[in-house]
Design a protein around this motif. Structure first.
Motif, PDB file in Angstrom:
ATOM      1  N   ILE A 237       0.731  -1.268  -0.037  1.00 10.95           N
ATOM      2  CA  ILE A 237      -0.034   0.101  -0.091  1.00 10.95           C
ATOM      3  C   ILE A 237       0.995   1.414   0.090  1.00 10.95           C
ATOM      4  N   TYR A 238       2.250   1.041   0.406  1.00 12.30           N
ATOM      5  CA  TYR A 238       2.966   2.095   0.142  1.00 12.30           C
ATOM      6  C   TYR A 238       4.290   1.876  -0.712  1.00 12.30           C
ATOM      7  N   ILE A 265       0.986  -0.279  15.230  1.00 13.10           N
ATOM      8  CA  ILE A 265       1.960  -1.010  14.359  1.00 13.10           C
ATOM      9  C   ILE A 265       3.277  -0.263  14.198  1.00 13.10           C
ATOM     10  N   ASP A 266       4.509  -0.960  14.507  1.00 10.84           N
ATOM     11  CA  ASP A 266       5.552  -0.132  14.217  1.00 10.84           C
ATOM     12  C   ASP A 266       5.952  -0.386  12.630  1.00 10.84           C
ATOM     13  N   VAL A 267       5.996  -1.658  11.942  1.00  9.32           N
ATOM     14  CA  VAL A 267       6.494  -2.019  10.673  1.00  9.32           C
ATOM     15  C   VAL A 267       5.426  -2.638   9.951  1.00  9.32           C
ATOM     16  N   VAL A 268       5.323  -2.541   8.523  1.00  8.72           N
ATOM     17  CA  VAL A 268       4.862  -3.129   7.729  1.00  8.72           C
ATOM     18  C   VAL A 268       5.699  -3.664   6.756  1.00  8.72           C
ATOM     19  N   TYR A 276      12.095  -2.550  -5.051  1.00 14.77           N
ATOM     20  CA  TYR A 276      12.427  -2.276  -3.362  1.00 14.77           C
ATOM     21  C   TYR A 276      12.227  -0.840  -3.236  1.00 14.77           C
ATOM     22  N   ALA A 277      11.341  -0.320  -2.229  1.00 19.70           N
ATOM     23  CA  ALA A 277      10.978   0.911  -1.631  1.00 19.70           C
ATOM     24  C   ALA A 277      11.039   0.709  -0.063  1.00 19.70           C
ATOM     25  N   ARG A 278      11.513   2.050   0.399  1.00 17.72           N
ATOM     26  CA  ARG A 278      11.646   2.054   1.983  1.00 17.72           C
ATOM     27  C   ARG A 278      10.935   3.492   2.151  1.00 17.72           C
ATOM     28  N   LEU A 347       8.003  -1.393   4.538  1.00 18.12           N
ATOM     29  CA  LEU A 347       9.321  -1.767   3.455  1.00 18.12           C
ATOM     30  C   LEU A 347       8.655  -2.940   2.451  1.00 18.12           C
ATOM     31  N   THR A 348       9.096  -2.448   1.255  1.00 18.24           N
ATOM     32  CA  THR A 348       8.350  -3.159   0.002  1.00 18.24           C
ATOM     33  C   THR A 348      10.017  -3.996  -0.552  1.00 18.24           C
ATOM     34  N   SER A 349       9.746  -5.260  -0.593  1.00 16.89           N
ATOM     35  CA  SER A 349      10.977  -6.161  -1.193  1.00 16.89           C
ATOM     36  C   SER A 349      10.846  -6.290  -2.430  1.00 16.89           C
ATOM     37  N   ASN A 350      12.026  -6.256  -3.204  1.00 14.78           N
ATOM     38  CA  ASN A 350      12.115  -6.831  -4.780  1.00 14.78           C
ATOM     39  C   ASN A 350      12.102  -8.267  -4.863  1.00 14.78           C
ATOM     40  N   SER A 351      12.232  -8.694  -6.022  1.00 13.44           N
ATOM     41  CA  SER A 351      12.342 -10.223  -6.269  1.00 13.44           C
ATOM     42  C   SER A 351      13.592 -10.923  -5.809  1.00 13.44           C
TER      43      SER A 351
END
Length: 411
Positions: A237-238, A265-268, A276-278, A347-351
């Motif tokens: 979502i972000y 919530i601290d972390v999603v 990748y995005a932070r 935090l969004t992870s890459n492949s």
């Protein structure tokens, strides 16, 4: 010590009955080494080692969208210039998945377990015989990595996992949220704790946010003293990927952001966008926003066809949709180490396999602190102590960091 489990009928593929075997073992102590054996067809298999970590200082590996088999559209010499197809793709992606896990453990032997935000496989398996066979091959490839004999894992349900029962046939999740009103065929969200951290894994393919609110509240009620509250979900979502971050990936944003805020919530941890995005520390803006109910399906899914067509062709709707999803405030832009910050970190992870990558959205969103798309597999190592949460992200091949370190300190 002997633990007996369950054997239940699973998928039937081409007339062959598959079985789902699950065993729960308990009584483990921290900082200890154990060995286990599995009895298969009456024969005890080779013993495997399992080491428990330190609950006051532990690390886990966070990987994004392994999606075994997703490289089927790629071409190489072996495929004679044609698309790889499902068999070669499943084999190649499984090989790369094995490489990623081996490299990560060589580079960071302190890793205690693995967390994935979903899409372990690529074929959705809509109860079609061909799909189910390909999906079973992909799960076999995903689980064949030798590291997984010794490394526990906790994985979410991705949009490629959600359409059949294969996910729940292959994973033995604790505390499943059976009260979910609109679950997908894959199963339910669940939660678990490790040290002073509570992990809440939601099935975000269910677009009924009330279910996720109920799961989060139940998990917190049963773990009131957890210092760190971490949500793991598939949809970002972000995020900052071109395919989802400005369309279907954010239709959950208006609903979930205030729920995360209200429950401290601290972390999603997210996936889905294969990039990748932070983010910075984000909070809800406290305003009411359109939930776009007309694009939600009865099963809790998302009607992509209707939404995508209108989003692409109707400029007025597109502008309105984007305006409604500006439902956040940036609470803290500090980098490096932040102490007692407001808001939630995403935090969004890459492949993790390189089976599929997406471009970044052309204009970096204001909520994104750092992002990357170098078209190479990566993984994050997250360390949690009594007072700190630290994330570092690495290139699989070189072991070099692709982003600066980020630490949240809570005192």
């Amino acid at each position: 010590k002997e633990f007996k489990g369950t054997c239940t009928e699973g998928t039937v593929i081409n007339g062959v009955q598959y079985y789902s075997n699950k065993v729960t073992a308990d009584g483990f102590k921290p900082n200890s080494t154990y060995y286990y054996q599995v009895k298969l067809n009456g024969e005890w298999q080779q013993a495997q080692e399992y080491k428990t970590g330190d609950p006051d200082n532990f690390s886990f590996m966070f990987v994004g969208d392994p999606q075994i088999g997703s490289s089927y559209k790629q071409k190489n010499a072996e495929s004679n210039g044609k698309k790889l197809g499902n068999d070669l793709a499943a084999r190649n992606d499984s090989y790369n998945w094995n490489v990623t896990l081996n490299k990560a453990m060589e580079q960071h032997p302190e890793i205690d377990f693995l967390v994935s935000p979903g899409d372990q496989v690529s074929v959705k398996g809509n109860e079609d015989a061909k799909d189910l066979k390909e999906q079973e091959d992909q799960y076999s490839g995903y689980l064949s990595a030798s590291v997984l004999r010794n490394l526990p894992q906790a994985v979410a349900i991705g949009n490629h996992d959600c359409s059949s029962a294969s996910y729940q046939n292959h994973f033995n999740n604790p505390n499943p949220f059976l009260e979910e009103s609109t679950p997908t065929p894959a199963g339910n969200g669940y939660f678990y704790s490790y040290g002073n951290a509570l992990f809440i894994v939601i099935n975000a393919n269910n677009y009924n946010a009330a279910d996720h609110k109920a799961l989060i509240e139940k998990a917190i009620k049963e773990n009131p003293n957890a210092k760190w509250r971490i949500v793991v979900m598939h949809q970002d979502i972000y995020g900052s990927g071109l395919d989802h971050s400005d369309s279907d990936g954010i239709i959950l944003r208006t609903q979930l952001t205030p729920i995360f805020d209200a429950n401290d919530i601290d972390v999603v941890l997210q996936g889905h966008d294969h990039s990748y995005a932070r983010t910075y520390q984000l909070t809800s803006d406290g305003q009411a926003h359109d939930e776009f109910l007309e694009y939600k399906q009865d099963q809790g899914g998302f009607n992509h066809d209707n939404f995508d067509e209108r989003f692409e062709k109707d400029g007025v709707f597109r502008a309105y949709y984007k305006s409604q999803n500006l439902c956040y405030n940036i609470a803290d832009k500090s980098q490096g180490t932040v102490v007692n910050p407001e808001g939630v970190f995403y935090l969004t992870s890459n492949s993790a396999t390189g089976s599929k990558f997406y471009n970044l959205i052309p204009e970096q969103q204001d909520y994104v602190a750092a992002r990357s798309q170098n078209w190479r597999p990566s993984y994050s190592v997250i360390n949690i102590t009594k007072d700190s949460f630290t994330v570092n992200t690495y290139d699989v091949e070189t072991g070099e960091a692709i982003d600066s370190s980020y630490t949240i300190v809570k005192k």
